[in-house]
Every structure is written in C-alpha cells, then in structure tokens.
Design a protein around this motif. Structure first.
Motif, PDB file in Angstrom:
ATOM      1  N   GLN A 102      -7.844   5.247   6.693  1.00  0.00           N
ATOM      2  CA  GLN A 102      -8.106   5.280   5.615  1.00  0.00           C
ATOM      3  C   GLN A 102      -8.961   4.160   5.343  1.00  0.00           C
TER       4      GLN A 102
ATOM      5  N   GLN B 147      -4.457   3.002  -6.401  1.00  0.00           N
ATOM      6  CA  GLN B 147      -4.288   3.478  -5.426  1.00  0.00           C
ATOM      7  C   GLN B 147      -3.112   4.072  -5.110  1.00  0.00           C
TER       8      GLN B 147
ATOM      9  N   HIS C  30       1.098  -1.327  -0.118  1.00  0.00           N
ATOM     10  CA  HIS C  30      -0.071  -0.287  -0.267  1.00  0.00           C
ATOM     11  C   HIS C  30       0.828   0.998  -0.019  1.00  0.00           C
TER      12      HIS C  30
ATOM     13  N   THR D 277      -6.591   0.036   3.421  1.00  0.00           N
ATOM     14  CA  THR D 277      -7.074   0.768   2.638  1.00  0.00           C
ATOM     15  C   THR D 277      -7.594   0.735   1.353  1.00  0.00           C
ATOM     16  N   SER D 278      -8.392   1.644   0.599  1.00  0.00           N
ATOM     17  CA  SER D 278      -8.377   1.109  -0.751  1.00  0.00           C
ATOM     18  C   SER D 278      -8.055   0.606  -1.972  1.00  0.00           C
TER      19      SER D 278
ATOM     20  N   ARG E  32     -13.457   6.879  12.724  1.00  0.00           N
ATOM     21  CA  ARG E  32     -13.716   6.041  11.144  1.00  0.00           C
ATOM     22  C   ARG E  32     -14.498   5.482  11.027  1.00  0.00           C
TER      23      ARG E  32
ATOM     24  N   ASP F 135     -16.976  10.040   4.139  1.00  0.00           N
ATOM     25  CA  ASP F 135     -15.407   9.367   3.795  1.00  0.00           C
ATOM     26  C   ASP F 135     -14.239  10.525   4.173  1.00  0.00           C
ATOM     27  N   GLU F 136     -14.123  10.363   5.588  1.00  0.00           N
ATOM     28  CA  GLU F 136     -13.203  11.812   6.322  1.00  0.00           C
ATOM     29  C   GLU F 136     -11.813  11.119   6.748  1.00  0.00           C
ATOM     30  N   MET F 137     -10.573  11.897   7.629  1.00  0.00           N
ATOM     31  CA  MET F 137     -10.062  11.435   8.482  1.00  0.00           C
ATOM     32  C   MET F 137     -10.600  11.659   9.480  1.00  0.00           C
TER      33      MET F 137
ATOM     34  N   HIS G  76       1.711   3.657   1.877  1.00  0.00           N
ATOM     35  CA  HIS G  76       1.649   4.850   3.124  1.00  0.00           C
ATOM     36  C   HIS G  76       3.272   4.098   3.455  1.00  0.00           C
TER      37      HIS G  76
END
Length: 278
Positions: free
Chosen positions: A187, A97, A75, A157-158, A256, A265-267, A77
C-alpha cells in the motif's frame, strides 16, 4: 546491553521510562510495540495482533502500575492494531486513514489466514472481538504529551504516524522501518518512502522499527537504499540479502512501484496472490 541484544517478548527499558516489546523474527504478523511513561500515565505504541501476542504484552504493561492513558497506532495494518481491545480505557490516536480503515467493513479474515497462516487459529476470535476505533485523529505534527511528539508521514502507507521521545533520543517508526526484515509496501510508495527515511534517519539515535531488532539511522538509510532499487525495478546483491522474506516481498515492492509510475494506485498482483487471490 547493546540495542541488538534486547530480549524479545519482554518489556525492556531502552531509555528513561521508554520501553520496547520486541517479537522475535519480524516476519508477517510479528511486529513490535512500545510504552512511554509520562507524568499522567502510560502511552502504548501499537498493540500487536492476536491474543497470544497482546495478552502477555498487556500484562507486562499493566505490571508497570500506572494508568494507561493513550494508544498511538502507527498505521492500520492488523499486526499493529489487533490488540487495541486489551486497553479498553485508553484514548486511541491514529491518522485519518487508520481511522477510516478501522471504521470500515468487516475484517478480511480469509486473507489474513492465507497470508499469516501461523496465526490462522486465532483470527476467528479476532474477527469476533474486533478492534477499537480511533478516538482522536492525528492530522499534523503535535506535542501529544510532555514527552511525546506524534509525526504523521507517508511512505509505507498514506497514513503513517511516528512517535518521537526526544528527551530519550528514541523514535518509534512503525513500519516505515523494517530492520533485518524485507519491507512490505503493497500500500506504499517506495520512492516517497525512501525520501521519508532520509529524514527519519536523523531524528533519533535509537529507532524502534515496526518489525525486527532496534536499530539506528544507518539501518534506516539501508532500507531507503533498498526501496530506491525497488523503484528502479531491480534489487542487486547487497546487505539486504540477509533479510527475511526477500523473494516474495521484492516482487510486491517492485510491482507496486511500477503500478504507481503508471498512475495506478492498485494492490500488486504478487500481493493478491500472497493473500489468496489471483
């Protein structure tokens, strides 16, 4: 040697031609990586974050004496992609992504320094050298080499990607699995993540997490149970009480899940505070 006795900060063979590089602890900024030996050379799985981490890892990979053909990024990060420049000639595989994030705007260095203060002095160099972009997109499950299958999933994550080495019964799960460390899902989607882990638990007898010691399906199921409590809005006492970084991450994960239930869909606010905002 039992899986949980694997030494840290060394390239250790856990299966025929399958190596792990574990970092002690597993807190923020302290992730794991791996290497798989194939007929045509090596595949590196994740690349750690800053020079003090990736330089000894890259030296150990080089000492294997085979060409480094591929990097698979689980991912986007920074603690998993920061060392991509250490392997300049390898193809870089990652999800769409991950590709989008590595191609996007400059690194949020101030947020990294606030959230991972132990590495603050090294982030300035990372901002200068940057990360290599993805060169090959992973959009579907595929047999990448004779030994390696890449499996795109969602949860943490997505755009997560796992690496299965079926002939060695080893799965590199990336941050879908945190063992002995509280998951960080700012996320992610805790409900989807838990459902994904139900499948992950049965994919291999040995699971290499993104953070923490090597484990197995029971460890993955425990993470799924924790995430379901986060989705429900509260985490009761349980085996996760011994995990690192509980207080801050409980709040992030619960917030979350609540935001997603509300269609946002926010932090999470708790994560914004953790990176120095709000």
């Amino acid at each position: 040697m039992a899986a949980r006795e694997i030494p840290t900060n060394t390239l250790f063979e856990i299966g025929d031609g399958v190596f792990v590089w574990l970092q002690p602890g597993g807190e923020s900024g302290v992730s794991n990586a791996g290497v798989v030996v194939d007929d045509d050379g090596l595949t590196v799985i994740d690349t750690l974050m800053v020079r003090s981490q990736w330089e000894p890892f890259a030296a150990a990979v080089g000492a294997l004496g085979a060409p480094i053909r591929r990097i698979v990024l689980t991912h986007a990060h920074i603690d998993h992609v920061g060392g991509t420049r250490a392997f300049p000639n390898a193809a870089v595989y990652g999800s769409e992504q991950t590709s989008d994030l590595l191609d996007s705007t400059e690194m949020p260095i101030d947020a990294y320094k606030h959230f991972m203060a132990a590495f603050a002095d090294e982030f300035d160099e990372l901002a200068v050298i940057g990360c290599r972009p993805v060169t090959h997109l992973v959009t579907d499950a595929a047999q990448l080499t004779g030994r390696i299958e890449v499996l795109p999933v969602t949860g943490h994550t997505s755009g997560d990607v796992m690496v299965l080495v079926d002939d060695a019964d080893v799965l590199f799960a990336g941050d879908l699995c945190f063992f002995g460390v509280t998951p960080l899902g700012f996320q992610g989607d805790p409900a989807t993540w838990a459902a994904t882990l139900d499948v992950v638990a049965d994919l291999a007898g040995t699971i290499v997490p993104g953070h923490g010691p090597v484990g197995d399906g029971d460890d993955a199921r425990m993470v799924a149970e924790y995430l379901r409590h986060c989705t429900a809005g509260a985490v009761p006492a349980g085996p996760w009480d011994a995990w690192l970084e509980r207080d801050e991450r409980d709040a992030i994960n619960i917030e979350r899940a609540a935001l997603l239930r509300a269609g946002r869909d926010e932090m999470p606010p708790a994560m914004l505070r953790a990176i120095g905002f709000g």
